[in-house]
Design a protein around this motif. Structure first.
Motif, PDB file in Angstrom:
ATOM      1  N   ALA A   1       0.831  -1.210   0.000  1.00 35.45           N
ATOM      2  CA  ALA A   1       0.000   0.000   0.000  1.00 35.45           C
ATOM      3  C   ALA A   1       0.862   1.255   0.000  1.00 35.45           C
ATOM      4  CB  ALA A   1      -0.923  -0.016   1.216  1.00 35.45           C
TER       5      ALA A   1
ATOM      6  N   GLN B   1       0.898   4.068  -2.965  1.00 38.70           N
ATOM      7  CA  GLN B   1       0.560   5.442  -2.647  1.00 38.70           C
ATOM      8  C   GLN B   1       1.691   6.391  -3.046  1.00 38.70           C
ATOM      9  OE1 GLN B   1      -0.809   5.926   1.349  1.00 38.70           O
ATOM     10  NE2 GLN B   1      -1.196   8.115   1.143  1.00 38.70           N
TER      11      GLN B   1
ATOM     12  N   GLN C   1       1.894   6.499  -7.094  1.00 37.93           N
ATOM     13  CA  GLN C   1       0.617   6.606  -7.791  1.00 37.93           C
ATOM     14  C   GLN C   1       0.721   7.451  -9.056  1.00 37.93           C
ATOM     15  OE1 GLN C   1      -2.550   7.765  -5.220  1.00 37.93           O
ATOM     16  NE2 GLN C   1      -4.060   7.967  -6.834  1.00 37.93           N
TER      17      GLN C   1
ATOM     18  N   HIS D   1      -6.186   4.415 -12.188  1.00 38.62           N
ATOM     19  CA  HIS D   1      -6.239   5.036 -10.866  1.00 38.62           C
ATOM     20  C   HIS D   1      -7.429   4.564 -10.031  1.00 38.62           C
ATOM     21  CE1 HIS D   1      -3.346   8.660 -11.539  1.00 38.62           C
ATOM     22  NE2 HIS D   1      -2.774   7.480 -11.677  1.00 38.62           N
TER      23      HIS D   1
ATOM     24  N   LEU E   1      -7.127   2.794  -6.456  1.00 41.62           N
ATOM     25  CA  LEU E   1      -7.704   3.290  -5.205  1.00 41.62           C
ATOM     26  C   LEU E   1      -8.455   2.193  -4.463  1.00 41.62           C
ATOM     27  CD1 LEU E   1      -8.993   6.774  -6.432  1.00 41.62           C
ATOM     28  CD2 LEU E   1      -7.190   6.372  -4.743  1.00 41.62           C
TER      29      LEU E   1
ATOM     30  N   MET F   1      -5.906  -0.207  -3.019  1.00 42.15           N
ATOM     31  CA  MET F   1      -5.236   0.371  -1.854  1.00 42.15           C
ATOM     32  C   MET F   1      -6.179   0.410  -0.650  1.00 42.15           C
ATOM     33  SD  MET F   1      -3.139   3.479  -3.684  1.00 42.15           S
ATOM     34  CE  MET F   1      -2.731   4.255  -2.123  1.00 42.15           C
ATOM     35  N   ALA F   2      -7.468   0.692  -0.884  1.00 45.11           N
ATOM     36  CA  ALA F   2      -8.441   0.682   0.210  1.00 45.11           C
ATOM     37  C   ALA F   2      -8.542  -0.700   0.837  1.00 45.11           C
ATOM     38  CB  ALA F   2      -9.806   1.134  -0.310  1.00 45.11           C
TER      39      ALA F   2
ATOM     40  N   ARG G   1      -5.450  -1.248   2.963  1.00 45.73           N
ATOM     41  CA  ARG G   1      -5.536  -0.512   4.220  1.00 45.73           C
ATOM     42  C   ARG G   1      -6.526  -1.174   5.164  1.00 45.73           C
ATOM     43  NH1 ARG G   1      -0.854   2.088   4.210  1.00 45.73           N
ATOM     44  NH2 ARG G   1      -0.715   3.756   2.665  1.00 45.73           N
TER      45      ARG G   1
ATOM     46  N   ASP H   1      -7.116   5.635   6.388  1.00 45.96           N
ATOM     47  CA  ASP H   1      -6.571   5.608   5.027  1.00 45.96           C
ATOM     48  C   ASP H   1      -7.456   4.809   4.089  1.00 45.96           C
ATOM     49  OD1 ASP H   1      -4.495   7.196   5.746  1.00 45.96           O
ATOM     50  OD2 ASP H   1      -2.956   5.627   5.745  1.00 45.96           O
TER      51      ASP H   1
ATOM     52  N   ALA I   1      -9.336   6.314   0.750  1.00 47.65           N
ATOM     53  CA  ALA I   1      -9.202   5.720  -0.587  1.00 47.65           C
ATOM     54  C   ALA I   1     -10.568   5.483  -1.216  1.00 47.65           C
ATOM     55  CB  ALA I   1      -8.419   4.416  -0.494  1.00 47.65           C
ATOM     56  N   TYR I   2     -11.528   4.966  -0.414  1.00 50.16           N
ATOM     57  CA  TYR I   2     -12.873   4.736  -0.947  1.00 50.16           C
ATOM     58  C   TYR I   2     -13.558   6.057  -1.290  1.00 50.16           C
ATOM     59  CZ  TYR I   2     -12.970  -0.289   0.032  1.00 50.16           C
ATOM     60  OH  TYR I   2     -12.740  -1.643   0.020  1.00 50.16           O
TER      61      TYR I   2
ATOM     62  N   LYS J   1     -12.167   8.836  -2.186  1.00 49.33           N
ATOM     63  CA  LYS J   1     -11.565   9.373  -3.411  1.00 49.33           C
ATOM     64  C   LYS J   1     -12.072   8.636  -4.637  1.00 49.33           C
ATOM     65  CE  LYS J   1      -7.103  10.945  -5.163  1.00 49.33           C
ATOM     66  NZ  LYS J   1      -5.637  11.008  -4.911  1.00 49.33           N
TER      67      LYS J   1
END
Length: 402
Positions: free
Chosen positions: A286, A290, A293, A301, A305, A308-309, A312, A320, A324-325, A327
């Motif tokens: 992660a 990040q 990116q 992207h 995201l 990465m969510a 995390r 975090d 991510a969610y 975003k």
């Protein structure tokens, strides 16, 4: 009168007589000049050999207009004139043709100057161009061959030059292609690269042979050099394989990013994520994604995201994961499951108000998800909103009496 006319008719013209005499006197002058030169040379020789005994022949020759040293040698190398200075070296390839055209000396004339060598009959070069390989037909020239040509004036050395016959990069490449043993191929390719360090073909072939011989660090070094001059998918894939074989994870990931930028292929993106999962922990993965990116093409992207969510979430980094969610939703991702996941993360992070609100948004899109309705009721209970929780439970019972 007739006799006088006959005499006048056949009389030689005075101009013809003068012309013949003039021609004869011109030849006489040249002959006289040569005789004077020879007489002068003889006088010098007589003076030094009698008046000054002990003076060597070279000292005598220094007073004569004869050659004492070579000033340059002109060859015809592959139809091109090349001038070589004394004590210099002319580099040749076995396939070159060579002819000795001219020897320039410090004398008035070069009578008696001869080229000799202990390695071959140097005078063969005088008459016509000769291919170097034909002079030494049995020689492989894998070891460079140096040959000296000496120039003599009536057996007296007056200068020398050297010929260096060596294979070039093209010759070594041909030998590598015809070799059977891997070690021989590598040896020939190394020599080809030594002859021409910028030869990309030699680098590529040698790097491939290094990979075959499991010399991964050597292969990587060559692939790095090739990639600097121009990246291609095939070179990057080979470089990636060499790094993976050495377990150089960070360098392999850098190549993955370069590949992804070059190809923008979803399969390359998936391959990079799979490699990350196998090579690093969830937190390390992660953090890497990040940090890098911006080096990943924009079309990936949203997927990045969400990935990465999830990472995390695995590491219980709720803030975090939620960021991510959030975003992903702002960038236009329409998957309602994101709302569900975000609601769960808010709950785990202790933000029950946002958890309830987000779960309600999810259930508007998935009203038949009974399990999620139960979760929403549980959130309301935890929040202390018992009437709202009771209302949700009653609604569930009406829809599902069992």
């Amino acid at each position: 009168m007739a006799r006088k006319g006959r005499t006048n008719r056949y009389r030689l013209d005075d101009s013809l007589i003068r012309s013949k005499r003039t021609k004869k006197s011109g030849v006489g002058r040249y002959a006289l000049l040569i005789l004077l030169l020879l007489a002068g040379a003889g006088a010098i020789y007589f003076y030094f050999s009698n008046a000054q005994p002990g003076v060597d022949v070279n000292t005598i020759a220094s007073y004569l207009p004869v050659a004492r040293k070579v000033e340059s040698v002109t060859f015809l190398q592959n139809d091109k004139k090349v001038e070589v200075n004394p004590d210099s070296t002319l580099v040749l390839n076995p396939a070159d043709s060579l002819q000795l055209l001219h020897v320039r000396t410090d004398g008035w004339f070069s009578w008696g100057v001869k080229a000799v060598s202990s390695e071959f009959e140097a005078q063969l070069l005088r008459s016509a161009p000769v291919t170097v390989k034909d002079i030494w037909p049995e020689e492989s020239f894998e070891t460079p061959k140096e040959v000296q040509i000496q120039f003599l004036r009536w057996k007296m050395p007056i200068g020398k030059i050297s010929l260096l016959i060596r294979l070039d990069a093209r010759d070594w490449l041909q030998k590598a292609n015809s070799a059977v043993e891997l070690s021989d191929k590598i040896g020939y390719l190394e020599k080809a690269l030594a002859e021409n360090p910028t030869n990309t073909l030699a680098k590529t072939q040698l790097a491939a042979r290094y990979m075959e011989d499991k010399e991964f660090s050597k292969a990587a070094r060559l692939y790095e050099e090739i990639a600097k001059s121009g990246k291609s998918r095939s070179i990057l894939e080979q470089l990636l394989a060499s790094y993976k074989s050495q377990r150089q994870v960070d360098k392999a990931l850098e190549v993955y990013l370069q590949l992804l930028k070059l190809s923008e292929d979803p399969d390359d993106f998936k391959a990079m994520l799979n490699y990350l999962e196998k090579s690093k922990s969830a937190m390390e993965t992660a953090n890497f994604l990040q940090r890098r990116q911006r080096d990943i093409p924009a079309q990936f992207h949203n997927s990045l995201l969400l990935y990465m969510a999830d990472l995390r979430t695995q590491t219980r980094n709720w803030s975090d994961a939620a960021a991510a969610y959030e975003k992903a939703l702002k960038t236009g991702v329409k998957d309602p499951d994101i709302l569900y996941n975000l609601a769960v993360i808010y709950e785990k992070g202790g933000d029950l108000d946002r958890a309830v609100n987000t779960m309600e948004q999810y259930l508007k899109k998935k009203p038949n998800d009974t399990k999620s309705w139960m979760q929403l009721a549980a959130m309301q209970e935890k929040k202390g909103s018992l009437p709202q929780a009771q209302a949700i439970y009653e609604k569930i019972l009406q829809q599902n009496p069992q």
